[in-house]
Design a protein around this motif. Structure first.
Motif, PDB file in Angstrom:
ATOM      1  N   ASP A 226      19.073  -7.487  -8.959  1.00 35.40           N
ATOM      2  CA  ASP A 226      18.783  -7.324  -7.534  1.00 35.40           C
ATOM      3  C   ASP A 226      18.642  -5.853  -7.169  1.00 35.40           C
ATOM      4  OD1 ASP A 226      18.850 -10.042  -7.220  1.00 35.40           O
ATOM      5  OD2 ASP A 226      20.901 -10.121  -6.448  1.00 35.40           O
ATOM      6  N   GLN A 227      19.515  -4.992  -7.743  1.00 42.81           N
ATOM      7  CA  GLN A 227      19.426  -3.553  -7.487  1.00 42.81           C
ATOM      8  C   GLN A 227      18.128  -2.989  -8.042  1.00 42.81           C
ATOM      9  OE1 GLN A 227      21.811  -2.835  -4.960  1.00 42.81           O
ATOM     10  NE2 GLN A 227      21.858  -0.922  -6.097  1.00 42.81           N
ATOM     11  N   LEU A 228      17.783  -3.414  -9.260  1.00 40.60           N
ATOM     12  CA  LEU A 228      16.538  -2.948  -9.873  1.00 40.60           C
ATOM     13  C   LEU A 228      15.333  -3.416  -9.066  1.00 40.60           C
ATOM     14  CD1 LEU A 228      14.977  -1.627 -12.171  1.00 40.60           C
ATOM     15  CD2 LEU A 228      15.252  -3.723 -13.504  1.00 40.60           C
ATOM     16  N   ASP A 229      15.388  -4.648  -8.597  1.00 37.98           N
ATOM     17  CA  ASP A 229      14.297  -5.182  -7.772  1.00 37.98           C
ATOM     18  C   ASP A 229      14.128  -4.361  -6.500  1.00 37.98           C
ATOM     19  OD1 ASP A 229      12.379  -7.430  -7.006  1.00 37.98           O
ATOM     20  OD2 ASP A 229      13.814  -7.518  -5.346  1.00 37.98           O
ATOM     21  N   LEU A 230      15.242  -3.956  -5.886  1.00 38.30           N
ATOM     22  CA  LEU A 230      15.194  -3.149  -4.666  1.00 38.30           C
ATOM     23  C   LEU A 230      14.551  -1.793  -4.942  1.00 38.30           C
ATOM     24  CD1 LEU A 230      15.993  -2.751  -1.689  1.00 38.30           C
ATOM     25  CD2 LEU A 230      18.226  -1.942  -2.486  1.00 38.30           C
ATOM     26  N   HIS A 231      14.991  -1.142  -6.036  1.00 41.10           N
ATOM     27  CA  HIS A 231      14.442   0.173  -6.375  1.00 41.10           C
ATOM     28  C   HIS A 231      12.956   0.079  -6.719  1.00 41.10           C
ATOM     29  CE1 HIS A 231      18.786   1.439  -7.591  1.00 41.10           C
ATOM     30  NE2 HIS A 231      18.578   1.534  -6.295  1.00 41.10           N
ATOM     31  N   LEU A 232      12.598  -0.983  -7.451  1.00 37.13           N
ATOM     32  CA  LEU A 232      11.185  -1.158  -7.808  1.00 37.13           C
ATOM     33  C   LEU A 232      10.331  -1.403  -6.564  1.00 37.13           C
ATOM     34  CD1 LEU A 232      11.323  -3.321 -11.068  1.00 37.13           C
ATOM     35  CD2 LEU A 232      10.323  -1.052 -10.828  1.00 37.13           C
ATOM     36  N   THR A 233      10.865  -2.195  -5.646  1.00 39.12           N
ATOM     37  CA  THR A 233      10.118  -2.492  -4.418  1.00 39.12           C
ATOM     38  C   THR A 233       9.848  -1.212  -3.634  1.00 39.12           C
ATOM     39  OG1 THR A 233      11.099  -4.709  -4.284  1.00 39.12           O
ATOM     40  CG2 THR A 233      10.150  -3.804  -2.262  1.00 39.12           C
ATOM     41  N   ARG A 234      10.860  -0.368  -3.513  1.00 43.97           N
ATOM     42  CA  ARG A 234      10.675   0.907  -2.805  1.00 43.97           C
ATOM     43  C   ARG A 234       9.646   1.783  -3.504  1.00 43.97           C
ATOM     44  NH1 ARG A 234      17.106   2.276  -1.785  1.00 43.97           N
ATOM     45  NH2 ARG A 234      17.452   0.774  -0.074  1.00 43.97           N
ATOM     46  N   ALA A 235       9.743   1.828  -4.843  1.00 42.28           N
ATOM     47  CA  ALA A 235       8.778   2.635  -5.602  1.00 42.28           C
ATOM     48  C   ALA A 235       7.366   2.068  -5.449  1.00 42.28           C
ATOM     49  CB  ALA A 235       9.173   2.666  -7.075  1.00 42.28           C
ATOM     50  N   GLU A 236       7.239   0.746  -5.457  1.00 36.52           N
ATOM     51  CA  GLU A 236       5.923   0.117  -5.305  1.00 36.52           C
ATOM     52  C   GLU A 236       5.363   0.345  -3.908  1.00 36.52           C
ATOM     53  OE1 GLU A 236       6.707  -3.509  -8.522  1.00 36.52           O
ATOM     54  OE2 GLU A 236       7.159  -3.773  -6.400  1.00 36.52           O
ATOM     55  N   GLU A 237       6.241   0.397  -2.923  1.00 40.06           N
ATOM     56  CA  GLU A 237       5.781   0.696  -1.560  1.00 40.06           C
ATOM     57  C   GLU A 237       5.224   2.120  -1.482  1.00 40.06           C
ATOM     58  OE1 GLU A 237       9.231  -0.037   0.798  1.00 40.06           O
ATOM     59  OE2 GLU A 237       8.947  -2.221   0.862  1.00 40.06           O
ATOM     60  N   SER A 261       4.363  14.115  -9.863  1.00 44.65           N
ATOM     61  CA  SER A 261       5.324  14.537 -10.900  1.00 44.65           C
ATOM     62  C   SER A 261       6.749  14.326 -10.415  1.00 44.65           C
ATOM     63  CB  SER A 261       5.099  16.007 -11.256  1.00 44.65           C
ATOM     64  OG  SER A 261       3.809  16.209 -11.797  1.00 44.65           O
ATOM     65  N   ALA A 262       6.991  14.671  -9.141  1.00 40.33           N
ATOM     66  CA  ALA A 262       8.330  14.460  -8.571  1.00 40.33           C
ATOM     67  C   ALA A 262       8.658  12.971  -8.510  1.00 40.33           C
ATOM     68  CB  ALA A 262       8.401  15.077  -7.174  1.00 40.33           C
ATOM     69  N   PHE A 263       7.644  12.164  -8.173  1.00 41.60           N
ATOM     70  CA  PHE A 263       7.851  10.709  -8.111  1.00 41.60           C
ATOM     71  C   PHE A 263       8.162  10.154  -9.499  1.00 41.60           C
ATOM     72  CE2 PHE A 263       6.041   6.348  -8.151  1.00 41.60           C
ATOM     73  CZ  PHE A 263       6.863   5.782  -7.186  1.00 41.60           C
ATOM     74  N   ARG A 264       7.496  10.702 -10.516  1.00 42.41           N
ATOM     75  CA  ARG A 264       7.765  10.261 -11.890  1.00 42.41           C
ATOM     76  C   ARG A 264       9.209  10.554 -12.272  1.00 42.41           C
ATOM     77  NH1 ARG A 264       4.326  12.756 -16.792  1.00 42.41           N
ATOM     78  NH2 ARG A 264       5.252  14.649 -15.957  1.00 42.41           N
ATOM     79  N   GLU A 265       9.721  11.710 -11.837  1.00 44.40           N
ATOM     80  CA  GLU A 265      11.118  12.043 -12.108  1.00 44.40           C
ATOM     81  C   GLU A 265      12.054  11.093 -11.364  1.00 44.40           C
ATOM     82  OE1 GLU A 265      12.235  14.246 -14.322  1.00 44.40           O
ATOM     83  OE2 GLU A 265      10.122  14.474 -14.851  1.00 44.40           O
ATOM     84  N   GLU A 266      11.669  10.711 -10.146  1.00 41.83           N
ATOM     85  CA  GLU A 266      12.509   9.821  -9.339  1.00 41.83           C
ATOM     86  C   GLU A 266      12.652   8.445  -9.988  1.00 41.83           C
ATOM     87  OE1 GLU A 266      10.990   9.593  -5.392  1.00 41.83           O
ATOM     88  OE2 GLU A 266      11.198  11.740  -4.999  1.00 41.83           O
ATOM     89  N   ILE A 267      11.573   7.953 -10.590  1.00 39.81           N
ATOM     90  CA  ILE A 267      11.623   6.603 -11.159  1.00 39.81           C
ATOM     91  C   ILE A 267      12.090   6.606 -12.612  1.00 39.81           C
ATOM     92  CG2 ILE A 267       9.782   5.820  -9.631  1.00 39.81           C
ATOM     93  CD1 ILE A 267       7.911   5.812 -12.089  1.00 39.81           C
ATOM     94  N   THR A 268      12.358   7.782 -13.175  1.00 36.19           N
ATOM     95  CA  THR A 268      12.854   7.842 -14.559  1.00 36.19           C
ATOM     96  C   THR A 268      14.121   7.011 -14.751  1.00 36.19           C
ATOM     97  OG1 THR A 268      11.829   9.996 -14.949  1.00 36.19           O
ATOM     98  CG2 THR A 268      13.663   9.372 -16.392  1.00 36.19           C
ATOM     99  N   PRO A 269      15.103   7.058 -13.798  1.00 36.99           N
ATOM    100  CA  PRO A 269      16.315   6.237 -13.970  1.00 36.99           C
ATOM    101  C   PRO A 269      16.030   4.739 -14.047  1.00 36.99           C
ATOM    102  CG  PRO A 269      16.684   7.937 -12.299  1.00 36.99           C
ATOM    103  CD  PRO A 269      15.226   7.945 -12.624  1.00 36.99           C
ATOM    104  N   LEU A 270      14.868   4.292 -13.566  1.00 39.74           N
ATOM    105  CA  LEU A 270      14.548   2.863 -13.616  1.00 39.74           C
ATOM    106  C   LEU A 270      14.472   2.367 -15.064  1.00 39.74           C
ATOM    107  CD1 LEU A 270      11.839   2.455 -10.812  1.00 39.74           C
ATOM    108  CD2 LEU A 270      14.273   1.910 -10.720  1.00 39.74           C
ATOM    109  N   ARG A 271      14.067   3.250 -15.964  1.00 43.54           N
ATOM    110  CA  ARG A 271      14.010   2.851 -17.374  1.00 43.54           C
ATOM    111  C   ARG A 271      15.406   2.497 -17.878  1.00 43.54           C
ATOM    112  NH1 ARG A 271      10.067   7.514 -20.018  1.00 43.54           N
ATOM    113  NH2 ARG A 271       8.234   7.134 -18.708  1.00 43.54           N
ATOM    114  N   GLN A 272      16.392   3.329 -17.486  1.00 44.26           N
ATOM    115  CA  GLN A 272      17.773   3.045 -17.890  1.00 44.26           C
ATOM    116  C   GLN A 272      18.260   1.761 -17.243  1.00 44.26           C
ATOM    117  OE1 GLN A 272      19.640   4.313 -20.134  1.00 44.26           O
ATOM    118  NE2 GLN A 272      21.499   3.178 -19.653  1.00 44.26           N
TER     119      GLN A 272
END
Length: 606
Positions: A226-237, A261-272
């Motif tokens: 659910d947390q990952l889904d929330l973060h992904l949804t925000r990134a997709e928005e 580039s900054a956005f790529r750094e922000e979503i890096t934790p999503l991989r973990q």
């Protein structure tokens, strides 16, 4: 406790059997005596013997009736006890059926659910079942205790004794046989109830532990998903707000590159986060917990969404960088307009431009206009004196490149603006273009009608490459570009000497023989490229260096004014530079003379 102790029951049963046997054995005698008593009494008449006999017969009748009543009472009591034992058997059978039913219900709940809602339902059922077991436990224990007490006084049947059905036809059995059959049934049912009860409690306890452990792990997994889904949804928005790269303004490309580039750094934790979710799911598999189709589908979707997002970010960043490279401020795209059909400007791998003639299907390093310029310089080969010939060629080149409009101070400020402080640093072609673009953008603002920025930048780049990078390596030293541009800039001659000297001077504003040699070497490349170097001592600048330091009595270091004084002597290797200034000044000079041929008067220039 069931009525009387079974030992007492056994005694009463045998006592009743003995009484009944006596009654049966003497029943015929009693009937014979009772049937003949009247005759016997009459036969005695009214004698005392008759009275005594009558009394004895009445007493016998009374005692016979009491004996029969006692036997009937004992039989009734035994039958009542047997009824209670039958009820015990019925209770055991009822408990056995209930335990079997709960066992079946528990079996239907298996296996462990693969998602949180299913596990919550299983947990609720398990909790309810535990409550029911707790409620029934007193009844089960009490019933088993009663059965144990009953069976404790029962004789254990030998292996050779016949075993009857649990519920035989009562009409065919004696009371003793009925009691034994009932005891066998109770013993068998008690063993089954005890065994099933203990097994059910074990199953329920194990099942409850298994469900609770699975629920805890699945809740962790669900929470993480659910947390990952929330973060992904925000990134997709955020991704949904991106404009197509083709619709972006060229000036905004760098800003979009930085933001992406900054956005790529922000979503890096999503991989973990995805890795953690997958590891939690793998742990469930090791525990033989199969994810439900819903949970499995959600996990697959999260993995896919994360991958799609990362690919989209990398693709966009690549497109932005390519667009910035091809169309941005540091690109060469704007220089494509410097040539006209059938010519096309192209760029090699090391960013060096070359030119394609689609009409002749040929390529060359020189700009078409530069080729025309070099051809026009051939007309000046008839000028007799080499210094003037060279100066006139350079003057024509200077005007073609619009460097006659560039002030020395503006050139120096541009170098400082681009932080060109390390003279030995190698500049790439895009670096040179950036610097030249800054120069010509400034010149265009002052001389709109004279300066065509793409053409001037491309021509000046072509000239610098011809002078300082004949092998087209795509690299030019900082000092080379500075000396080339300053030499052709406009300004007072002695000021130009000072500017040139400052490019090689040390922090103390002096230079030694090596530094002076660098300056003269870079400067002599300008006439060398025009094929005029022989008249100025060739490419060997050592004589000029010695001459300069001999002029200052062979001091170790040379000061700016001393360099200017030496340049006033117009040394052989640099004579073309002051002559260039005289030629430029003479272009506007008016001579009060008349041409014998065209009759023009006054004559302007040479």
């Amino acid at each position: 406790m069931i009525g009387l102790n079974f030992s007492l029951h056994e005694f009463l049963r045998r006592f009743e059997q003995d009484i009944q046997a006596e009654i049966d054995a003497h029943n015929d005698i009693y009937k014979s005596v009772d049937g003949n008593k009247s005759k016997m009494v009459k036969a005695l008449g009214n004698s005392e013997e008759a009275v005594f006999l009558q009394h004895r017969l009445d007493d016998m009748n009374q005692r016979w009736s009491d004996l029969k009543a006692k036997s009937a009472n004992i039989r009734a009591h035994l039958e009542a006890s047997a009824e209670r034992w039958s009820r015990l058997l019925g209770l055991l059978e009822e408990l056995w059926r209930w335990i079997c039913m709960k066992d079946e219900e528990l079996a239907k709940q298996m296996p462990v659910g693969g998602d949180v809602p299913t596990l919550l339902q299983q947990q609720n059922h398990c909790t309810t079942l535990c409550s029911e077991l707790k409620e029934r436990e007193h009844i089960v224990i009490s019933t088993l205790d009663q059965a144990r007490m009953f069976l404790a006084d029962q004789p254990i049947e030998g292996p050779g004794e016949p075993r009857k059905n649990l519920q035989p036809k009562t009409a065919d059995l004696t009371p003793e046989e009925k009691a034994r059959g009932l005891a066998r049934a109770i013993r068998k049912q008690t063993g089954e109830v005890r065994e099933r009860w203990e097994r059910l409690k074990g199953h329920v306890g194990g099942w409850q532990t298994e469900v609770e452990q699975a629920l805890e792990r699945l809740q962790d997994l669900q929470s993480s998903m659910d947390q990952l889904d929330l973060h992904l949804t925000r990134a997709e928005e955020t991704k949904a707000t991106w404009q197509p790269v083709g619709d972006l303004l060229i000036d905004s490309l760098q800003d979009h590159i930085d933001k992406t580039s900054a956005f790529r750094e922000e979503i890096t934790p999503l991989r973990q986060d995805v890795r953690v979710v997958n590891e939690l799911a793998a742990e469930l598999t090791l525990l033989d917990i199969q994810l439900s189709s819903t949970a499995s589908r959600q996990l697959d979707q999260l993995n896919m969404r994360c991958k799609i997002l990362q690919v989209a970010v990398e693709d966009r960043l690549k497109l932005l960088q390519e667009a910035h490279r091809d169309f941005g401020p540091s690109s060469q795209h704007f220089l494509s307009t410097s040539v006209q059909l059938p010519w096309q400007r192209a760029v090699s791998q090391n960013k060096v431009p070359y030119y394609i003639n689609h009409q002749t299907q040929t390529t060359c390093w020189d700009h078409p206009k530069m080729t025309e310029l070099y051809q026009s310089l051939a007309d000046l080969n008839n000028v007799r004196f080499s210094a003037y010939r060279t100066a006139m060629k350079i003057r024509r080149l200077q005007k073609a490149l619009c460097l006659d409009l560039l002030d020395l101070s503006v050139a120096q400020n541009t170098f400082e603006q681009h932080k060109l402080t390390n003279n030995s640093h190698l500049l790439s072609v895009p670096d040179v273009i950036n610097c030249l673009t800054s120069i010509y953008d400034g010149l265009e603002q002052e001389h709109k009608d004279l300066v065509n920025v793409p053409l001037c930048v491309d021509m000046c780049l072509n000239w610098l490459l011809n002078v300082y990078d004949t092998g087209r390596s795509g690299k030019i030293r900082v000092l080379s570009m500075k000396i080339g541009l300053l030499s052709l800039s406009k300004g007072h001659l002695e000021e130009k000497y000072k500017y040139l000297f400052s490019q090689v001077a040390s922090a103390g504003d002096t230079c030694d023989q090596r530094q002076l040699g660098l300056l003269l070497h870079e400067a002599i490349q300008i006439p060398r490229q025009l094929g005029e170097v022989a008249a100025f001592g060739g490419s060997n600048i050592e004589p000029s260096v010695r001459s300069c330091f001999q002029h200052v009595n062979n001091k170790v270091e040379l000061e700016p004014q001393q360099f200017v004084d030496w340049m006033r002597l117009e040394p052989q290797s640099m004579v073309w530079l002051p002559v260039l200034h005289r030629v430029a000044a003479a272009e506007t000079a008016k001579h009060q003379a008349k041409c014998n041929i065209c009759k023009e008067c006054p004559i302007v220039g040479f």
